[in-house]
Scaffold this motif. Structure first.
Motif, PDB file in Angstrom:
ATOM      1  N   ALA A 171      10.776  16.794  -8.128  1.00 39.63           N
ATOM      2  CA  ALA A 171      11.257  15.582  -8.786  1.00 39.63           C
ATOM      3  C   ALA A 171      12.700  15.074  -8.440  1.00 39.63           C
ATOM      4  N   ALA A 172      12.997  14.065  -8.302  1.00 40.50           N
ATOM      5  CA  ALA A 172      14.543  13.560  -8.192  1.00 40.50           C
ATOM      6  C   ALA A 172      14.888  13.268  -9.644  1.00 40.50           C
ATOM      7  N   HIS A 173      16.257  13.567  -9.874  1.00 41.16           N
ATOM      8  CA  HIS A 173      16.616  12.992 -11.196  1.00 41.16           C
ATOM      9  C   HIS A 173      17.599  11.801 -11.051  1.00 41.16           C
ATOM     10  N   GLY A 174      17.544  11.066  -9.860  1.00 46.94           N
ATOM     11  CA  GLY A 174      18.057   9.879  -9.773  1.00 46.94           C
ATOM     12  C   GLY A 174      17.877   9.459  -8.224  1.00 46.94           C
ATOM     13  N   GLY A 175      18.081   8.030  -8.181  1.00 46.30           N
ATOM     14  CA  GLY A 175      17.716   7.559  -6.908  1.00 46.30           C
ATOM     15  C   GLY A 175      16.319   7.434  -6.478  1.00 46.30           C
ATOM     16  N   GLU A 176      16.131   7.092  -5.305  1.00 46.97           N
ATOM     17  CA  GLU A 176      14.686   7.010  -4.698  1.00 46.97           C
ATOM     18  C   GLU A 176      14.532   7.160  -3.319  1.00 46.97           C
ATOM     19  N   VAL A 177      13.372   7.425  -2.974  1.00 47.34           N
ATOM     20  CA  VAL A 177      12.880   7.713  -1.382  1.00 47.34           C
ATOM     21  C   VAL A 177      12.183   6.183  -1.314  1.00 47.34           C
ATOM     22  N   ARG A 178      12.356   5.474  -0.207  1.00 45.62           N
ATOM     23  CA  ARG A 178      11.782   4.419   0.150  1.00 45.62           C
ATOM     24  C   ARG A 178      11.003   4.792   1.572  1.00 45.62           C
ATOM     25  N   TRP A 179       9.651   3.987   1.882  1.00 47.30           N
ATOM     26  CA  TRP A 179       8.972   4.099   2.926  1.00 47.30           C
ATOM     27  C   TRP A 179       8.785   2.656   3.284  1.00 47.30           C
ATOM     28  N   ARG A 180       9.001   2.201   4.435  1.00 45.63           N
ATOM     29  CA  ARG A 180       8.665   0.799   4.723  1.00 45.63           C
ATOM     30  C   ARG A 180       9.034  -0.403   3.577  1.00 45.63           C
ATOM     31  N   GLY A 181      10.189  -0.030   3.172  1.00 47.00           N
ATOM     32  CA  GLY A 181      10.692  -1.038   2.143  1.00 47.00           C
ATOM     33  C   GLY A 181      10.267  -0.872   0.791  1.00 47.00           C
ATOM     34  N   HIS A 182       9.429  -0.017   0.400  1.00 46.79           N
ATOM     35  CA  HIS A 182       9.005   0.004  -0.729  1.00 46.79           C
ATOM     36  C   HIS A 182       9.252   1.645  -1.316  1.00 46.79           C
ATOM     37  N   GLN A 183       9.187   1.907  -2.578  1.00 49.48           N
ATOM     38  CA  GLN A 183       9.391   3.278  -3.100  1.00 49.48           C
ATOM     39  C   GLN A 183       8.289   4.130  -2.709  1.00 49.48           C
ATOM     40  N   VAL A 184       8.493   5.326  -2.106  1.00 45.31           N
ATOM     41  CA  VAL A 184       7.385   5.947  -1.511  1.00 45.31           C
ATOM     42  C   VAL A 184       6.436   6.590  -2.590  1.00 45.31           C
ATOM     43  N   SER A 185       5.121   6.262  -2.162  1.00 42.17           N
ATOM     44  CA  SER A 185       3.982   6.911  -3.138  1.00 42.17           C
ATOM     45  C   SER A 185       3.338   7.997  -2.753  1.00 42.17           C
ATOM     46  N   ALA A 186       2.569   8.541  -3.513  1.00 44.58           N
ATOM     47  CA  ALA A 186       1.822   9.975  -3.267  1.00 44.58           C
ATOM     48  C   ALA A 186       0.685   9.482  -1.932  1.00 44.58           C
ATOM     49  N   THR A 187       0.309   8.230  -1.948  1.00 42.45           N
ATOM     50  CA  THR A 187      -0.685   7.946  -0.899  1.00 42.45           C
ATOM     51  C   THR A 187       0.253   7.942   0.641  1.00 42.45           C
ATOM     52  N   ASP A 188       1.282   7.368   0.446  1.00 39.09           N
ATOM     53  CA  ASP A 188       2.389   7.291   1.457  1.00 39.09           C
ATOM     54  C   ASP A 188       2.631   8.809   2.219  1.00 39.09           C
ATOM     55  N   ARG A 189       2.965   9.678   1.306  1.00 37.99           N
ATOM     56  CA  ARG A 189       3.255  11.165   1.620  1.00 37.99           C
ATOM     57  C   ARG A 189       2.150  11.942   2.213  1.00 37.99           C
ATOM     58  N   ARG A 190       0.789  11.330   1.976  1.00 35.65           N
ATOM     59  CA  ARG A 190      -0.231  11.905   2.593  1.00 35.65           C
ATOM     60  C   ARG A 190      -0.348  11.756   4.192  1.00 35.65           C
ATOM     61  N   GLY A 191       0.487  10.845   4.531  1.00 38.12           N
ATOM     62  CA  GLY A 191       0.810  10.283   5.917  1.00 38.12           C
ATOM     63  C   GLY A 191       2.010  11.138   6.427  1.00 38.12           C
ATOM     64  N   PHE A 192       2.713  11.952   5.650  1.00 31.79           N
ATOM     65  CA  PHE A 192       4.000  12.793   6.057  1.00 31.79           C
ATOM     66  C   PHE A 192       3.738  13.983   6.696  1.00 31.79           C
ATOM     67  N   GLY A 193       4.290  14.357   7.735  1.00 26.85           N
ATOM     68  CA  GLY A 193       3.980  15.801   8.170  1.00 26.85           C
ATOM     69  C   GLY A 193       5.141  16.649   7.699  1.00 26.85           C
ATOM     70  N   TYR A 194       5.035  17.764   7.165  1.00 24.71           N
ATOM     71  CA  TYR A 194       6.191  18.682   6.617  1.00 24.71           C
ATOM     72  C   TYR A 194       5.879  19.980   7.087  1.00 24.71           C
ATOM     73  N   MET A 195       7.183  20.425   7.590  1.00 25.42           N
ATOM     74  CA  MET A 195       7.157  21.851   7.628  1.00 25.42           C
ATOM     75  C   MET A 195       8.360  22.510   6.927  1.00 25.42           C
ATOM     76  N   PRO A 196       7.943  23.289   5.810  1.00 27.65           N
ATOM     77  CA  PRO A 196       8.802  23.852   4.659  1.00 27.65           C
ATOM     78  C   PRO A 196       9.757  24.967   5.380  1.00 27.65           C
ATOM     79  N   GLU A 197      10.665  25.215   4.385  1.00 26.66           N
ATOM     80  CA  GLU A 197      11.530  26.484   4.794  1.00 26.66           C
ATOM     81  C   GLU A 197      10.948  27.787   4.651  1.00 26.66           C
ATOM     82  N   GLU A 198       9.974  27.629   3.351  1.00 28.44           N
ATOM     83  CA  GLU A 198       9.217  28.848   3.327  1.00 28.44           C
ATOM     84  C   GLU A 198       7.786  28.645   4.067  1.00 28.44           C
ATOM     85  N   ARG A 199       7.495  29.347   4.912  1.00 28.47           N
ATOM     86  CA  ARG A 199       6.288  28.824   5.868  1.00 28.47           C
ATOM     87  C   ARG A 199       5.045  28.805   4.865  1.00 28.47           C
TER      88      ARG A 199
END
Length: 292
Positions: free
Chosen positions: A52-80
């Motif tokens: 969780a962020a303690h301030g600020g926001e992440v925006r995708w396509r002009g709106h605050q990113v949602s859980a639904t948006d993030r389902r369309g994100f591909g992620y490779m974490p540092e810890e595989r």
């Protein structure tokens, strides 16, 4: 476009990410660089909603990113995050099914990626039986198998040989060509300089520089390299010149109000000159300067 606006994260009294802002433009590879503890991984985890962020926001396509948006994100974490004792193909099929593909579509996509990464003969092998470099290829395949709208990759090139890096870059370029924004971190600054359309440099939780490689290289002091046939130590007494380094007949200078013609004239008065040329800094040079 993926936008990071004043994003902040604290761990106790430590501000790990301090109100940072930058953009990851559509269709571009954005290199995210900084030393250990600079805040890169924490930032990526906040983008993905893992932290969780303690301030600020992440925006995708002009709106605050949602859980639904993030389902369309591909992620490779540092810890595989894959299972070491499970067959490679089964894991990729499972991940593709989670992202809504049919069993046939998932198997076809997974098989195609593994063949592309020269792992077609290892589809039934457990992940732990692969070399570290091949495990890395599988991790990247897991990040892209859902044809993501955004790619967030934490050290994707770690452990890869040059041929594998080139193959990976070709694949990422295919995603950017269809408009996907890609944010990737790496400690390999020469690789970042070669691949990135733009860069963000982080130090102690703050953005200290951002822009294209050309913009970053031209944003600092202009330096010149002077190479003589004799010792260059005399330049230390030359008025109007900042001496960055002297090593025998070679000197690295910032000229300030002094012109190259004036330096050249003085050098020729003392002996022969082999070179006087403007030095274009590398991204590694820029990085060292802005993070000092």
């Amino acid at each position: 476009m993926l936008e990071i606006d004043q994003l902040t994260r604290r761990f106790g009294d430590n501000v790990a990410v301090d109100a940072i802002s930058f953009e990851v433009p559509d269709g571009q590879l954005t290199g995210f660089v900084g030393g250990n503890g600079a805040g890169k991984t924490t930032t990526m985890r906040m983008i993905m909603g893992v932290l969780a962020a303690h301030g600020g926001e992440v925006r995708w396509r002009g709106h605050q990113v949602s859980a639904t948006d993030r389902r369309g994100f591909g992620y490779m974490p540092e810890e595989r995050g894959l299972y070491p004792k499970q067959p490679v193909l089964d894991q990729l099929v499972y991940l593709a099914r989670l992202q809504g593909r049919s069993a046939a579509q998932a198997r076809s996509a997974a098989t195609g990626l593994l063949e592309r990464f020269d792992l077609g003969s290892r589809v039934g092998d457990k992940l732990e039986s692969l070399s570290l470099g091949n495990q890395q290829r599988v991790q990247i395949a897991a990040a892209v198998i859902g044809e993501p709208d955004v790619l967030i990759l934490d050290e994707p090139f770690s452990g890869l040989d040059p041929a594998a890096v080139d193959s990976m870059v070709d694949m990422l370029r295919e995603h950017t060509l269809r408009g996907v924004p890609v944010l990737f971190s790496s400690h390999q600054l020469d690789l970042v300089e070669r691949l990135s359309d733009s860069l963000v440099i982080l130090s102690r939780g703050k953005v200290v520089a951002r822009g294209t490689a050309a913009e970053l290289r031209t944003g600092g002091s202009v330096r010149h390299r002077l190479v003589l046939s004799y010792d260059a130590g005399w330049v230390r007494g030359l008025a109007g010149v900042t001496v960055v380094d002297v090593d025998g007949p070679s000197a690295l200078l910032e000229l300030g109000p002094v012109t190259t013609d004036q330096v050249l004239a003085e050098a020729l008065r003392r002996g022969s000159v082999r070179e006087l040329a403007e030095v274009t800094p590398s991204i590694a040079d820029v990085y060292r300067k802005v993070t000092a």
